[in-house]
Design a protein around this motif. Structure first.
Motif, PDB file in Angstrom:
ATOM      1  N   HIS A 108       0.814  -1.213   0.000  1.00 51.18           N
ATOM      2  CA  HIS A 108       0.000   0.000   0.000  1.00 51.18           C
ATOM      3  C   HIS A 108       0.848   1.264   0.000  1.00 51.18           C
ATOM      4  O   HIS A 108       1.875   1.342   0.685  1.00 51.18           O
ATOM      5  CB  HIS A 108      -0.903   0.039   1.237  1.00 51.18           C
ATOM      6  CG  HIS A 108      -1.735  -1.183   1.431  1.00 51.18           C
ATOM      7  ND1 HIS A 108      -2.736  -1.553   0.557  1.00 51.18           N
ATOM      8  CD2 HIS A 108      -1.716  -2.131   2.407  1.00 51.18           C
ATOM      9  CE1 HIS A 108      -3.292  -2.679   0.981  1.00 51.18           C
ATOM     10  NE2 HIS A 108      -2.694  -3.049   2.106  1.00 51.18           N
ATOM     11  N   CYS A 109       0.392   2.239  -0.751  1.00 56.29           N
ATOM     12  CA  CYS A 109       0.948   3.595  -0.723  1.00 56.29           C
ATOM     13  C   CYS A 109      -0.207   4.558  -0.920  1.00 56.29           C
ATOM     14  O   CYS A 109      -1.055   4.356  -1.798  1.00 56.29           O
ATOM     15  CB  CYS A 109       1.989   3.785  -1.820  1.00 56.29           C
ATOM     16  SG  CYS A 109       2.535   5.495  -2.042  1.00 56.29           S
ATOM     17  N   LEU A 129      -2.660   5.327  12.646  1.00 56.66           N
ATOM     18  CA  LEU A 129      -2.117   4.357  13.601  1.00 56.66           C
ATOM     19  C   LEU A 129      -2.731   4.502  14.988  1.00 56.66           C
ATOM     20  O   LEU A 129      -2.324   3.809  15.917  1.00 56.66           O
ATOM     21  CB  LEU A 129      -0.594   4.512  13.682  1.00 56.66           C
ATOM     22  CG  LEU A 129       0.177   4.121  12.414  1.00 56.66           C
ATOM     23  CD1 LEU A 129       1.637   4.568  12.514  1.00 56.66           C
ATOM     24  CD2 LEU A 129       0.088   2.618  12.164  1.00 56.66           C
ATOM     25  N   GLY A 130      -3.675   5.406  15.133  1.00 52.71           N
ATOM     26  CA  GLY A 130      -4.397   5.548  16.393  1.00 52.71           C
ATOM     27  C   GLY A 130      -3.753   6.463  17.404  1.00 52.71           C
ATOM     28  O   GLY A 130      -4.083   6.411  18.594  1.00 52.71           O
ATOM     29  N   VAL A 131      -2.842   7.326  16.967  1.00 53.04           N
ATOM     30  CA  VAL A 131      -2.174   8.260  17.880  1.00 53.04           C
ATOM     31  C   VAL A 131      -2.980   9.541  17.949  1.00 53.04           C
ATOM     32  O   VAL A 131      -3.384  10.097  16.917  1.00 53.04           O
ATOM     33  CB  VAL A 131      -0.743   8.563  17.403  1.00 53.04           C
ATOM     34  CG1 VAL A 131      -0.064   9.569  18.332  1.00 53.04           C
ATOM     35  CG2 VAL A 131       0.073   7.272  17.315  1.00 53.04           C
ATOM     36  N   GLY A 132      -3.220  10.026  19.183  1.00 44.03           N
ATOM     37  CA  GLY A 132      -4.025  11.228  19.336  1.00 44.03           C
ATOM     38  C   GLY A 132      -3.788  11.906  20.665  1.00 44.03           C
ATOM     39  O   GLY A 132      -2.770  11.684  21.332  1.00 44.03           O
ATOM     40  N   ARG A 136      -6.736   6.666   3.331  1.00 41.99           N
ATOM     41  CA  ARG A 136      -7.487   7.116   2.150  1.00 41.99           C
ATOM     42  C   ARG A 136      -8.703   7.943   2.556  1.00 41.99           C
ATOM     43  O   ARG A 136      -9.072   8.900   1.856  1.00 41.99           O
ATOM     44  CB  ARG A 136      -7.880   5.916   1.284  1.00 41.99           C
ATOM     45  CG  ARG A 136      -6.664   5.256   0.676  1.00 41.99           C
ATOM     46  CD  ARG A 136      -6.971   4.128  -0.282  1.00 41.99           C
ATOM     47  NE  ARG A 136      -5.706   3.511  -0.678  1.00 41.99           N
ATOM     48  CZ  ARG A 136      -4.886   4.012  -1.593  1.00 41.99           C
ATOM     49  NH1 ARG A 136      -5.222   5.114  -2.237  1.00 41.99           N
ATOM     50  NH2 ARG A 136      -3.737   3.413  -1.875  1.00 41.99           N
ATOM     51  N   ARG A 137      -9.318   7.606   3.678  1.00 37.60           N
ATOM     52  CA  ARG A 137     -10.416   8.435   4.167  1.00 37.60           C
ATOM     53  C   ARG A 137      -9.900   9.773   4.693  1.00 37.60           C
ATOM     54  O   ARG A 137     -10.445  10.834   4.388  1.00 37.60           O
ATOM     55  CB  ARG A 137     -11.178   7.707   5.284  1.00 37.60           C
ATOM     56  CG  ARG A 137     -11.982   6.518   4.826  1.00 37.60           C
ATOM     57  CD  ARG A 137     -12.997   6.101   5.883  1.00 37.60           C
ATOM     58  NE  ARG A 137     -12.375   5.702   7.138  1.00 37.60           N
ATOM     59  CZ  ARG A 137     -12.053   4.446   7.450  1.00 37.60           C
ATOM     60  NH1 ARG A 137     -12.252   3.468   6.578  1.00 37.60           N
ATOM     61  NH2 ARG A 137     -11.532   4.153   8.626  1.00 37.60           N
ATOM     62  N   LEU A 138      -8.841   9.707   5.499  1.00 36.57           N
ATOM     63  CA  LEU A 138      -8.368  10.917   6.174  1.00 36.57           C
ATOM     64  C   LEU A 138      -7.844  11.969   5.207  1.00 36.57           C
ATOM     65  O   LEU A 138      -7.908  13.165   5.496  1.00 36.57           O
ATOM     66  CB  LEU A 138      -7.287  10.543   7.195  1.00 36.57           C
ATOM     67  CG  LEU A 138      -7.768   9.769   8.420  1.00 36.57           C
ATOM     68  CD1 LEU A 138      -6.586   9.186   9.182  1.00 36.57           C
ATOM     69  CD2 LEU A 138      -8.607  10.667   9.335  1.00 36.57           C
ATOM     70  N   ARG A 139      -7.307  11.544   4.049  1.00 37.24           N
ATOM     71  CA  ARG A 139      -6.805  12.535   3.082  1.00 37.24           C
ATOM     72  C   ARG A 139      -7.945  13.166   2.278  1.00 37.24           C
ATOM     73  O   ARG A 139      -7.739  14.096   1.504  1.00 37.24           O
ATOM     74  CB  ARG A 139      -5.815  11.889   2.124  1.00 37.24           C
ATOM     75  CG  ARG A 139      -6.458  10.997   1.079  1.00 37.24           C
ATOM     76  CD  ARG A 139      -5.512  10.658  -0.040  1.00 37.24           C
ATOM     77  NE  ARG A 139      -6.144   9.713  -0.971  1.00 37.24           N
ATOM     78  CZ  ARG A 139      -5.500   9.110  -1.955  1.00 37.24           C
ATOM     79  NH1 ARG A 139      -4.205   9.334  -2.129  1.00 37.24           N
ATOM     80  NH2 ARG A 139      -6.130   8.277  -2.763  1.00 37.24           N
ATOM     81  N   SER A 182       2.151  -1.646   5.218  1.00 33.34           N
ATOM     82  CA  SER A 182       1.723  -3.015   4.924  1.00 33.34           C
ATOM     83  C   SER A 182       0.354  -3.305   5.546  1.00 33.34           C
ATOM     84  O   SER A 182      -0.219  -4.365   5.309  1.00 33.34           O
ATOM     85  CB  SER A 182       2.742  -4.024   5.471  1.00 33.34           C
ATOM     86  OG  SER A 182       2.873  -3.875   6.877  1.00 33.34           O
ATOM     87  N   GLY A 183      -0.166  -2.356   6.324  1.00 37.45           N
ATOM     88  CA  GLY A 183      -1.424  -2.577   7.037  1.00 37.45           C
ATOM     89  C   GLY A 183      -2.645  -2.203   6.224  1.00 37.45           C
ATOM     90  O   GLY A 183      -2.793  -1.052   5.800  1.00 37.45           O
ATOM     91  N   GLU A 184      -3.549  -3.145   6.021  1.00 35.80           N
ATOM     92  CA  GLU A 184      -4.743  -2.868   5.221  1.00 35.80           C
ATOM     93  C   GLU A 184      -5.640  -1.826   5.882  1.00 35.80           C
ATOM     94  O   GLU A 184      -6.154  -0.922   5.214  1.00 35.80           O
ATOM     95  CB  GLU A 184      -5.515  -4.163   4.972  1.00 35.80           C
ATOM     96  CG  GLU A 184      -4.794  -5.121   4.045  1.00 35.80           C
ATOM     97  CD  GLU A 184      -5.660  -6.295   3.651  1.00 35.80           C
ATOM     98  OE1 GLU A 184      -6.884  -6.244   3.871  1.00 35.80           O
ATOM     99  OE2 GLU A 184      -5.102  -7.274   3.118  1.00 35.80           O
ATOM    100  N   GLU A 185      -5.851  -1.930   7.189  1.00 38.21           N
ATOM    101  CA  GLU A 185      -6.708  -0.969   7.863  1.00 38.21           C
ATOM    102  C   GLU A 185      -6.053   0.408   7.895  1.00 38.21           C
ATOM    103  O   GLU A 185      -6.730   1.441   7.756  1.00 38.21           O
ATOM    104  CB  GLU A 185      -7.037  -1.436   9.284  1.00 38.21           C
ATOM    105  CG  GLU A 185      -7.916  -0.473  10.079  1.00 38.21           C
ATOM    106  CD  GLU A 185      -9.244  -0.149   9.403  1.00 38.21           C
ATOM    107  OE1 GLU A 185      -9.803   0.936   9.687  1.00 38.21           O
ATOM    108  OE2 GLU A 185      -9.739  -0.968   8.599  1.00 38.21           O
TER     109      GLU A 185
END
Length: 369
Positions: A53-54, A71-74, A209-212, A200-203
């Motif tokens: 993935h890219c 990656l869930g960092v907030g 892709r949503r966040l951009r 390499s992570g599908e999620e």
């Protein structure tokens, strides 16, 4: 003409026909946003790294920011990184509401001192953010072990390390995700801003892709926030597709320039770049070190040679990050480097004549110190 630390015009003269064809290809395509050029570059850049993935984004800063989010960092989380980096690394951490925690760097290679990372971990640590600085990789083994032991994410900052390798592994393939910048000066540079995240992570890929794209999977329906418009431009993507085919040639060109510097300056008082064992350096910038740096730069300016300092102010000393509570002396190696390092001209199309001029000027100046 003045000699600058970076100049794209010689490269453009050589590649002009292909660059203009890339622009024309997009303008004739009938789709100017998130079309085949972005999709094609994403496939090809992912394939170069052997990753599935890219996701192309608008700049390297947002590549880091969106990757952290994916990656869930907030808010409330801590991210361990370095202060000897470009400010965008830390701006991106701050933008997701997390707190950067700094460790010092090595005296010889200027990279994250991975022996200090474990002591910097707290229950709030969520991610490690190594910066592959100046063209070579951080020693990743210790970070991978800590990530496994403590359940941490690793996000590689690869803005300065396109094509670099550590123990045979490409920068950008050793963490859970990797952020790249395609700012024009980079090893792989666009003709404006651009960035990407490889994973390499599908999620992670789905979230990116949503966040951009305003948090949307389908047009007009936002699934998650905060999100905004961070799309890679079609024109820059098509130019990057053409330039990606030349990336290995760019790397060899940079290494040739580095070899000539080593031959011409190895017997002077300058401390030249040290390559970490197991690394393949790509020399994004050629950083040297001298305790009388400012005198050297002033003398070279008088000869129309304008060099650069990467970086004159450690991030933890900047007023914009005073809220983090760091004080002078907290990161002694980082602070010492900031007063001594500077960058010589480095780009593949740097002519031998201009490089020889820089070398001779440096030798003359150093001999008089």
């Amino acid at each position: 003409m003045p000699i600058r630390v970076w100049d794209y015009l010689p490269e453009y003269a050589e590649e002009r026909a292909e660059i203009l064809d890339a622009v024309d290809t997009v303008f004739r395509s009938g789709q100017l946003v998130l079309g085949e050029s972005v999709a094609g570059f994403e496939r090809e850049f992912a394939a170069y790294h052997g990753q599935p993935h890219c996701v192309g984004v608008d700049n390297g800063t947002n590549a880091i920011k969106l990757a952290l989010q994916a990656l869930g960092v907030g808010p409330g989380d801590e991210v361990v990184t370095v202060s000897n980096t470009a400010a965008p690394t830390v701006v991106a951490i701050d933008a997701v509401g997390a707190t950067p925690v700094f460790v010092d760097v090595g005296e010889d290679d200027f990279l994250m001192d991975t022996s200090l990372v474990e002591a910097a971990l707290t229950p709030r640590t969520k991610a490690l953010l190594p910066v592959h600085l100046y063209g070579q990789c951080v020693r990743m083994g210790p970070l991978e072990r800590l990530a496994d032991e403590h359940g941490l994410a690793i996000l590689e900052d690869c803005a300065q390390a396109h094509g670099a390798r550590h123990l045979g592994r490409l920068a950008g393939t050793m963490g859970h995700a990797a952020a790249f910048s395609f700012y024009p000066t980079k090893v792989l540079g666009a003709y404006g801003d651009g960035g990407a995240v490889v994973t390499s992570g599908e999620e992670t890929d789905r979230r990116l892709r949503r966040l951009r794209f305003y948090g949307m999977s389908d047009r007009y329906y936002t699934e998650e926030t905060p999100a905004h418009n961070s799309r890679l431009d079609e024109v820059h993507a098509e130019i990057l597709r053409r330039k990606l085919r030349r990336l290995d040639d760019y790397l060899e060109g940079r290494r040739a320039v580095a070899r000539r510097y080593e031959e011409g300056l190895g017997d002077t008082g300058l401390r030249l770049p040290a390559t970490v064992s197991g690394n393949e350096h790509v020399y994004y910038v050629y950083v040297v070190r001298h305790p009388r740096r400012d005198e050297i730069l002033e003398a070279l300016r008088s000869r129309d040679i304008a060099l650069n300092i990467s970086y004159p102010w450690p991030v933890h000393t900047m007023s914009g990050f005073s809220h983090l509570g760091y004080a002078a002396g907290d990161l002694p190696v980082t602070e010492r480097l900031a007063s001594e390092i500077f960058s010589l001209p480095m780009y593949p199309s740097l002519s031998r004549e201009r490089q020889d001029t820089v070398v001779q000027a440096l030798r003359d100046v150093l001999a008089k110190l």
